[in-house]
Design an enzyme around this catalytic site. Structure first.
Site, PDB file in Angstrom:
ATOM      1  N   CYS A 296      16.480  -0.059   0.582  1.00  0.00           N
ATOM      2  CA  CYS A 296      16.398   1.259  -0.067  1.00  0.00           C
ATOM      3  C   CYS A 296      16.150   2.391   0.921  1.00  0.00           C
ATOM      4  CB  CYS A 296      15.343   1.232  -1.175  1.00  0.00           C
ATOM      5  SG  CYS A 296      13.639   0.982  -0.611  1.00  0.00           S
ATOM      6  N   HIS A 344       9.773   1.898  -3.164  1.00  0.00           N
ATOM      7  CA  HIS A 344      11.203   2.048  -3.458  1.00  0.00           C
ATOM      8  C   HIS A 344      11.582   3.525  -3.435  1.00  0.00           C
ATOM      9  CE1 HIS A 344      15.113   0.714  -4.764  1.00  0.00           C
ATOM     10  NE2 HIS A 344      15.121   1.676  -5.677  1.00  0.00           N
ATOM     11  N   HIS A 356      21.121   4.372  -4.994  1.00  0.00           N
ATOM     12  CA  HIS A 356      20.093   3.633  -4.255  1.00  0.00           C
ATOM     13  C   HIS A 356      20.561   2.204  -3.998  1.00  0.00           C
ATOM     14  CE1 HIS A 356      18.053   1.778  -8.066  1.00  0.00           C
ATOM     15  NE2 HIS A 356      19.337   1.893  -8.205  1.00  0.00           N
TER      16      HIS A 356
END
Length: 384
Positions: A296, A344, A356
């Protein structure tokens, strides 16, 4: 991780989002247990489908958190390794210089031995073939003494400096060894969590996998509804801002500067988003920074690098690399961070959507920021 690592501050939570859904819902589910799912109770002592789903979700979350710790430790280890290499190179150069100084001292001693140079006295004068020979010998001895004293001083100073550098290099090597141990631990943690998740998923029957897919479909529909509501709200707010700006047009000397700033950010954000969109379909791989795969934070770092903006490697640091804004004021290009441990991140594209790298086993994709509700977004950051 080792106990010496500093914990990251949780920061202030704001209304937010959930990490994205599965690459394929049947094989890589990471959504939280759906409270509305009609799950059949287990009658054979086995965990229910929802229990398995939640366990898998927890494992993937732990793996993602461990991935960011791995990234941070890897970055630290890389910097320490460079420092150790620099110190060792410096020690080698200083050692060479020390050897040269030692050789110079040896050459002075040899010269004195060959010439018999010593302190001049009356006997030396009397034994000299001529007064001129005496004075020549005296001057040679004086020159040797002066140069030798300087050489000795240089040798002692260089020896002390070399010793300090060797001690510094030794300490850095010890720190590097410790970081490498931390890195192996973080890597092992990620691999263990992923292995456990895969093992649980492999035990699901075809029917259970189909039920998981149905649950995920329902969640996707709810997320789409949330995204539509957000888009409508943002459109109304934007219209209100434009109307207010039109009324104040020309009345504020700062309006031109603000417009220029917004335009500059929009230009950079467009480049970052163009890069991110080009990565859609590439696999999530923990610790990866491209070009074939990403995790990420690796994706967001690479996207903004394409726009000429350098971001730190990890989510822990990226969250501090810009200006925090509210979710209501989020603009395309902003970074959206999730969970209390900030493990994240996605890049906002507008209308309640983001791009993402979701998680292990999934692929870079567009996803609703409200995929699993509004409870887990940590913050929104504008990086440029």
């Amino acid at each position: 991780m080792a106990s010496h690592r500093k914990s990251r501050p949780a920061g202030t939570r704001v209304a937010g989002i959930r990490t994205p859904a599965l690459a394929t819902a049947a094989l890589t589910s990471v959504a939280l247990l759906s409270q509305t799912a009609n799950a059949a109770p287990s009658t054979d002592g086995k965990p229910s489908l929802e229990e398995v789903e939640k366990k898998v979700d927890d494992l993937y979350r732990q793996a993602e958190s461990a991935t960011e710790k791995y990234n941070a430790t890897k970055e630290k280890t890389t910097k320490q390794r460079k420092r150790v290499d620099t110190l060792l190179d410096d020690v080698a150069k200083r050692t060479q210089k020390l050897n040269e100084a030692r050789d110079e001292l040896g050459s002075f001693a040899a010269a004195q031995y060959r010439t018999g140079a010593s302190e001049p006295d009356t006997a030396t004068f009397l034994l000299a073939d001529s007064p001129q020979d005496y004075f020549d010998q005296t001057q040679l001895m004086g020159r040797l003494t002066s140069r030798q004293k300087g050489a000795v001083d240089d040798y002692v100073a260089e020896q002390s400096a070399t010793m300090k550098k060797r001690q510094e290099a030794t300490k850095s090597l010890e720190t590097l060894t410790e970081s490498q141990s931390d890195l192996r631990t973080a890597k092992s943690t990620v691999q263990t969590k992923l292995s456990d998740a895969r093992e649980l998923l492999s035990k699901l029957t075809a029917e259970e996998k189909a039920r998981l897919a149905a649950i995920e479909k329902k969640k996707e529909q709810e997320a789409a509804r949330k995204a539509a509501e957000l888009a409508e709200q943002q459109a109304a707010e934007q219209k209100a801002k434009e109307e207010a700006a039109a009324k104040e047009s020309g009345s504020s000397s700062d309006s031109g500067s603000t417009s220029t700033t917004d335009s500059s950010y929009a230009t950079k954000a467009a480049k970052a988003l163009a890069f991110a969109r080009a990565q859609i379909g590439k696999p999530y791989v923990w610790g990866a920074t491209g070009p074939g795969s990403y995790d990420c934070s690796g994706l967001t770092q690479a996207a903004w690098k394409a726009a000429g903006v350098t971001l730190p490697r990890t989510t822990y640091d990226q969250v501090n690399a810009g200006t925090t804004v509210s979710l209501a004021d989020a603009q395309p290009g902003d970074l959206i961070f999730f969970y209390d441990d900030i493990s994240h991140v996605g890049i906002y594209i507008g209308n309640g959507m983001m791009i993402h790298a979701p998680k292990p086993g999934a692929y870079v994709r567009e996803e609703s920021v409200y995929y699993a509700g509004e409870s887990i977004i940590h913050s929104v950051v504008r990086p440029a």
